[in-house]
Design an enzyme around this catalytic site. Structure first.
Site, PDB file in Angstrom:
ATOM      1  N   ALA A   1      57.727 -14.919   1.515  1.00  0.00           N
ATOM      2  CA  ALA A   1      58.646 -15.200   0.404  1.00  0.00           C
ATOM      3  C   ALA A   1      57.979 -15.668  -0.873  1.00  0.00           C
ATOM      4  CB  ALA A   1      59.650 -16.276   0.847  1.00  0.00           C
TER       5      ALA A   1
ATOM      6  N   GLU B   1      50.344 -20.035   2.105  1.00  0.00           N
ATOM      7  CA  GLU B   1      49.690 -20.217   0.814  1.00  0.00           C
ATOM      8  C   GLU B   1      48.855 -21.490   0.843  1.00  0.00           C
ATOM      9  OE1 GLU B   1      49.638 -17.964  -1.378  1.00  0.00           O
ATOM     10  OE2 GLU B   1      51.351 -16.690  -0.852  1.00  0.00           O
TER      11      GLU B   1
ATOM     12  N   TYR C   1      56.187   1.509   2.008  1.00  0.00           N
ATOM     13  CA  TYR C   1      55.810   2.353   0.876  1.00  0.00           C
ATOM     14  C   TYR C   1      55.313   3.699   1.401  1.00  0.00           C
ATOM     15  CZ  TYR C   1      53.611   4.066  -3.386  1.00  0.00           C
ATOM     16  OH  TYR C   1      53.273   4.839  -4.465  1.00  0.00           O
TER      17      TYR C   1
ATOM     18  N   TYR D   1      46.322   6.595   1.916  1.00  0.00           N
ATOM     19  CA  TYR D   1      47.404   5.661   2.219  1.00  0.00           C
ATOM     20  C   TYR D   1      48.297   6.138   3.359  1.00  0.00           C
ATOM     21  CZ  TYR D   1      50.584   1.815   1.414  1.00  0.00           C
ATOM     22  OH  TYR D   1      51.328   0.672   1.582  1.00  0.00           O
TER      23      TYR D   1
END
Length: 390
Positions: A48, A74, A224, A234
């Site tokens: 998030a 983090e 993606y 990719y």
């Protein structure tokens, strides 16, 4: 302390707290200007603190008034070293949410671990009893198996043969050829272990077992695909194998959740400058062409625009979301428009060091690269002293 961007090998090693706070404030302002969002009111976002995960949380909280729990890994500031960008972004979200009277909780820790899953379940029970919407937006290069302690590392490599392509330095705008060696079978397997759908499924099962996943709950994971130009590295490479596994997981979870009226989806999102995409050969170059073309056509979106459109036009309309032949929601639809991709392919053949400034939005790429770390905002005085622990 005066903080200037410290960049090595297309990776920004520090972050600016004031710029990160402005990033969050600008996203919130965009949501408020766009108007109310129809979305669930009890939301869990796994991953998030930046990118699509952060924008999902902002859209749900400030657009729909949702109570949110965000999970992220983090690092705070230490000595003269700044905190990570995600730390500052999360701190800014908490400050703005508190000022707006929005219930929120941020959990900092390893989302792959049993401990963080258990802590999250306790917080859900305490704060909102159950969750109606779970966003899985975790991006990590490393995963430690919570049962065995074994460490897995993801790699971004082609499969079957080496890959050579032009690459753009997001910081300087310089173009050079890059070569990426083909992946081994072990590297493929480890990438799937880190970036595939296994942990997403573990989260949903843990939430169900803990009794905190509401009947009718919806979950979405972000993915993606990209253009054929980048397929060899990719979508046809190690990351593509992991995304295939993520999509298989979505179909499996959807079958299970349908029994209680819920759903599971994969949303294929637009290509944007991120900390990860900046170091992928060919991708920054593709982004430079894409940005110019989409801006000229009035189609360009950032993460917050993408999330608002996903919620308002795809996920929460009261009808079945439109999907492609493999059951995926396509919020990359504007990027993959035929006219857009035709222009990208045409210009790709013309790229040289001399033509790139005309064909590509190099300045836009550099600007976005800096802004995701809190730099490059004209409103910020980067010569001023700031408190790194804020």
């Amino acid at each position: 302390m005066i903080i200037q961007p410290m960049i090595r090998n297309n990776i920004c090693m520090n972050a600016h707290p004031g710029g990160c706070a402005l990033n969050v404030q600008q996203q919130i302002a965009h949501v408020r200007q766009a108007g109310p969002v129809t979305a669930p009111k009890r939301v869990l976002v796994i991953g998030a603190s930046a990118g699509y995960g952060l924008s999902s949380r902002i859209a749900a909280a400030f657009g729909a008034g949702a109570r949110t729990i965000g999970v992220s890994f983090e690092t705070p500031a230490k000595g003269s070293r700044t905190a990570s960008a995600g730390w500052y972004l999360d701190q800014a979200f908490q400050k703005e949410a508190g000022a707006a009277g929005l219930q929120h909780k941020s959990i900092i820790g390893d989302a792959f671990s049993h401990q963080v899953k258990e802590e999250t379940i306790r917080e859900i029970r305490s704060m909102m009893e159950q969750v109606d919407f779970v966003v899985y937006s975790l991006a990590s290069g490393v995963r430690i198996d919570p049962d065995t302690g074994e460490m897995y590392r993801s790699t971004l490599k082609p499969i079957g043969r080496d890959y050579r392509a032009l690459s753009l330095d997001s910081r300087t705008g310089e173009v050079a050829e890059a070569t990426v060696p083909a992946a081994t079978e072990e590297e493929i397997a480890q990438t799937v272990k880190v970036m595939g759908g296994e942990d997403w499924e573990l989260w949903i099962k843990a939430l169900q077992a803990g009794g905190v996943l509401a009947p009718g709950a919806v979950t979405v994971a972000y993915s993606y695909i990209g253009p054929k130009l980048t397929f060899p590295l990719y979508r046809d490479g190690t990351i593509g194998r992991a995304k295939d596994h993520l999509e298989e997981t979505a179909r499996s979870l959807d079958t299970v959740l349908r029994e209680s009226g819920g759903r599971a989806w994969v949303s294929v999102n637009k290509a944007l400058v991120t900390r990860a995409s900046s170091v992928i050969p060919a991708v920054p170059l593709y982004l430079a062409l894409l940005y110019r073309i989409m801006k000229e056509k009035g189609l360009h979106e950032g993460t917050i625009e993408q999330c608002l459109r996903l919620f308002s036009e795809k996920l929460f309309t009261g009808e079945e979301p439109p999907v492609d032949s493999l059951g995926r929601i396509r919020i990359d639809d504007w990027e993959m428009r035929q006219d857009v991709q035709d222009e990208v392919e045409r210009d790709w053949e013309k790229i040289t060091v001399e033509t790139l400034p005309l064909l590509g939005d190099v300045e836009g790429i550099k600007e976005d690269f800096l802004k995701i770390h809190g730099f490059g905002f004209p409103e910020i005085d980067y010569s001023a002293d700031v408190e790194v622990s804020s």
